[in-house]
Write an enzyme that holds these catalytic residues in place. Structure first.
Site, PDB file in Angstrom:
ATOM      1  N   TYR A  55       0.811  -1.219   0.000  1.00 16.87           N
ATOM      2  CA  TYR A  55       0.000   0.000   0.000  1.00 16.87           C
ATOM      3  C   TYR A  55       0.846   1.272   0.000  1.00 16.87           C
ATOM      4  CZ  TYR A  55       0.482  -0.537   5.155  1.00 16.87           C
ATOM      5  OH  TYR A  55       0.960  -0.691   6.427  1.00 16.87           O
ATOM      6  N   LYS A  78       5.709   4.694   4.619  1.00 21.60           N
ATOM      7  CA  LYS A  78       6.226   3.763   3.598  1.00 21.60           C
ATOM      8  C   LYS A  78       6.248   4.424   2.211  1.00 21.60           C
ATOM      9  CE  LYS A  78       6.650  -0.166   6.068  1.00 21.60           C
ATOM     10  NZ  LYS A  78       7.905  -0.910   6.248  1.00 21.60           N
TER      11      LYS A  78
HETATM   12  C1  HXC Z   1      -3.326   4.400  18.794  1.00 23.60           C
HETATM   13  C2  HXC Z   1      -1.208   4.335  19.665  1.00 23.60           C
HETATM   14  C3  HXC Z   1      -1.215   2.914  19.644  1.00 23.60           C
HETATM   15  C4  HXC Z   1      -2.387   2.266  19.156  1.00 23.60           C
HETATM   16  C5  HXC Z   1       0.695   3.572  20.416  1.00 23.60           C
HETATM   17  N1  HXC Z   1       0.003   4.682  20.148  1.00 23.60           N
HETATM   18  N2  HXC Z   1      -0.001   2.476  20.111  1.00 23.60           N
HETATM   19  N3  HXC Z   1      -2.237   5.065  19.244  1.00 23.60           N
HETATM   20  N4  HXC Z   1      -3.421   3.044  18.756  1.00 23.60           N
HETATM   21  N5  HXC Z   1      -2.485   0.934  19.090  1.00 23.60           N
HETATM   22  C6  HXC Z   1       0.439   6.063  20.365  1.00 23.60           C
HETATM   23  C7  HXC Z   1       0.655   6.356  21.828  1.00 23.60           C
HETATM   24  O1  HXC Z   1      -0.531   6.753  22.463  1.00 23.60           O
HETATM   25  C8  HXC Z   1       1.651   7.520  21.744  1.00 23.60           C
HETATM   26  O2  HXC Z   1       0.991   8.701  21.407  1.00 23.60           O
HETATM   27  C9  HXC Z   1       2.492   7.153  20.551  1.00 23.60           C
HETATM   28  O3  HXC Z   1       1.722   6.251  19.764  1.00 23.60           O
HETATM   29  C10 HXC Z   1       3.789   6.513  20.920  1.00 23.60           C
HETATM   30  O4  HXC Z   1       3.517   5.333  21.658  1.00 23.60           O
HETATM   31  P1  HXC Z   1       4.651   4.578  22.490  1.00 23.60           P
HETATM   32  O5  HXC Z   1       4.151   3.255  22.869  1.00 23.60           O
HETATM   33  O6  HXC Z   1       5.164   5.480  23.529  1.00 23.60           O
HETATM   34  O7  HXC Z   1       5.782   4.558  21.414  1.00 23.60           O
HETATM   35  P2  HXC Z   1       6.826   3.514  21.009  1.00 23.60           P
HETATM   36  O8  HXC Z   1       7.321   2.674  22.124  1.00 23.60           O
HETATM   37  O9  HXC Z   1       7.805   4.269  20.280  1.00 23.60           O
HETATM   38  O10 HXC Z   1       6.004   2.527  20.030  1.00 23.60           O
HETATM   39  C11 HXC Z   1       5.957   2.692  18.680  1.00 23.60           C
HETATM   40  C12 HXC Z   1       4.739   1.967  18.097  1.00 23.60           C
HETATM   41  C13 HXC Z   1       4.649   0.520  18.594  1.00 23.60           C
HETATM   42  C14 HXC Z   1       4.829   1.995  16.609  1.00 23.60           C
HETATM   43  C15 HXC Z   1       3.514   2.725  18.539  1.00 23.60           C
HETATM   44  O11 HXC Z   1       3.469  -0.109  18.101  1.00 23.60           O
HETATM   45  C16 HXC Z   1       5.833  -0.292  18.200  1.00 23.60           C
HETATM   46  O12 HXC Z   1       6.904  -0.157  18.751  1.00 23.60           O
HETATM   47  N6  HXC Z   1       5.740  -1.170  17.218  1.00 23.60           N
HETATM   48  C17 HXC Z   1       6.868  -1.973  16.746  1.00 23.60           C
HETATM   49  C18 HXC Z   1       6.414  -3.296  16.271  1.00 23.60           C
HETATM   50  C19 HXC Z   1       5.439  -3.181  15.138  1.00 23.60           C
HETATM   51  O13 HXC Z   1       4.618  -2.278  15.105  1.00 23.60           O
HETATM   52  N7  HXC Z   1       5.484  -4.135  14.228  1.00 23.60           N
HETATM   53  C20 HXC Z   1       4.525  -4.177  13.154  1.00 23.60           C
HETATM   54  C21 HXC Z   1       5.176  -3.700  11.933  1.00 23.60           C
HETATM   55  S1  HXC Z   1       4.314  -4.364  10.598  1.00 23.60           S
HETATM   56  P3  HXC Z   1       0.851   9.954  22.424  1.00 23.60           P
HETATM   57  O14 HXC Z   1       0.055  10.941  21.669  1.00 23.60           O
HETATM   58  O15 HXC Z   1       0.160   9.413  23.630  1.00 23.60           O
HETATM   59  O16 HXC Z   1       2.260  10.382  22.668  1.00 23.60           O
HETATM   60  C22 HXC Z   1       4.406  -3.330   9.316  1.00 23.60           C
HETATM   61  C23 HXC Z   1       4.035  -3.926   7.984  1.00 23.60           C
HETATM   62  C24 HXC Z   1       2.679  -3.600   7.547  1.00 23.60           C
HETATM   63  O17 HXC Z   1       4.753  -2.224   9.428  1.00 23.60           O
HETATM   64  C25 HXC Z   1       2.155  -4.570   6.471  1.00 23.60           C
HETATM   65  C26 HXC Z   1       1.326  -5.675   7.043  1.00 23.60           C
HETATM   66  C27 HXC Z   1       0.656  -6.569   6.039  1.00 23.60           C
END
Ligand code: HXC
Length: 289
Positions: free
Chosen positions: A154, A170
């Site tokens: 996407y 992306k």
């Molecule tokens: C809404 C959210 C949220 C959620 C976090 N936030 N999770 N908002 N829904 N589910 C918000 C928080 O409220 C905060 O905002 C801000 O995001 C930062 O959150 P933190 O947890 O403090 O940040 P951090 O530790 O840096 O986490 C980053 C992240 C987390 C992206 C939010 O999910 C992560 O670390 N993910 C890594 C693993 C991952 O996502 N893997 C999947 C990749 S797959 P505020 O406003 O309160 O500060 C991919 C491929 C896609 O990308 C294709 C698939 C087919």
């Protein structure tokens, strides 16, 4: 197609290489002779990954060097220091895979600025930070090198509902891939992208598929009727990083079992009835039924 020497003489950094597709690529590259650096935020996970890659290497009698670096790709100075350490530890660095990503499902009107920023920072700024510091190292040392960016299907064309920060990040990475592929070709630096469709990983699946029903619907969208296998993506990545792909730059290769072709105007007809019944209807429509 590959030999145990396909990636010999390359030290490759894979960001987010401690788990999921990053780890699968790291294992594949190591099995083809590359030295491997992985980075991520969680030391425990990275340490385990290095142990696994080393163990597999020893079992296959490989002499690859594998190390980890605890770095958040969002921090430019930490990334710059990591590239310096890799060059010091391994002697040189030839390849980079920008794989680290963050993503979650949200209605876009409910996103906080911090949520948008967190994902775009990891995906786009993280890829820039690694690409910029690695690119400068290559240019300063008059070395050829190779950068592979893991995007999504996407990133181009459609975007995607409910993952706005990821779609924006992306798309930016893809624009960076093509912009720099032209600009840095003169230095012998190649940049390409891979757009994976659905490849099950714990990280993506727990973040992105809320229910069993969603998973079933997800699978139904794929014309091949199955998810991708990690080795399939890792093999494509190995090819893109190898000398076999020496003349390819600025390209984005999709690997998705045909999922992104779903927009074809008459594709839906296939879902109306079985293929056998459809063929009968087509014959009737020709007046031969
Ligand atoms: C809404 C959210 C949220 C959620 C976090 N936030 N999770 N908002 N829904 N589910 C918000 C928080 O409220 C905060 O905002 C801000 O995001 C930062 O959150 P933190 O947890 O403090 O940040 P951090 O530790 O840096 O986490 C980053 C992240 C987390 C992206 C939010 O999910 C992560 O670390 N993910 C890594 C693993 C991952 O996502 N893997 C999947 C990749 S797959 P505020 O406003 O309160 O500060 C991919 C491929 C896609 O990308 C294709 C698939 C087919």
């Amino acid at each position: 197609m590959f030999t145990p020497n396909t990636l010999t003489n390359q030290t490759i950094l894979i960001t987010g290489g401690g788990s999921g597709l990053g780890l699968s690529m790291a294992k594949m590259f190591a099995s083809l002779g590359a030295d491997i650096a992985i980075c991520g935020r969680t030391e425990e996970k990275l340490k385990e990954a290095v142990d696994v890659i080393r163990k597999e290497g020893e079992e296959a009698d490989l002499k690859t060097d594998v190390r980890y670096y605890v770095v958040d790709v969002r921090e430019y100075n930490r990334v710059r220091d990591m590239i310096e350490s890799i060059v010091k530890d391994f002697g040189s660095m030839e390849g980079l895979v920008n794989n680290a990503a963050g993503n979650f499902l949200s209605a876009s009107e409910d996103l906080s600025p911090g949520g948008f920023k967190a994902v775009v920072d990891i995906v786009l700024h993280g890829s820039f930070n690694c690409t910029h510091t690695f690119g400068n190292y290559l240019i300063d040392n008059k070395k050829k090198g190779n950068i592979l960016n893991i995007v999504t299907t996407y990133a181009e064309g459609t975007g995607s509902a409910f993952v706005l920060p990821s779609a924006c990040g992306k798309a930016g990475v893809l624009a960076m891939t093509r912009s720099l592929a032209y600009e840095w070709a003169t230095y012998g630096i190649r940049l390409n992208a891979i757009a994976p469709g659905p490849f099950p990983t714990e990280g993506a699946w727990t973040q992105l598929l809320p229910t069993k029903k969603a998973e079933k619907k997800f699978l139904e969208k794929i014309p091949m009727g199955r998810y991708g296998k990690h080795e399939e993506l890792a093999s494509l990545a190995a090819f893109m990083m190898s000398d076999m792909a020496e003349y390819i730059t600025g390209e984005c290769v999709t690997i998705d079992g045909g999922e992104k072709l779903a927009a074809g105007q008459f594709n839906f007809i296939d879902s109306l009835m079985s293929r056998g019944k459809l063929k009968k209807v087509f014959r009737m429509m020709r007046g031969k039924g």
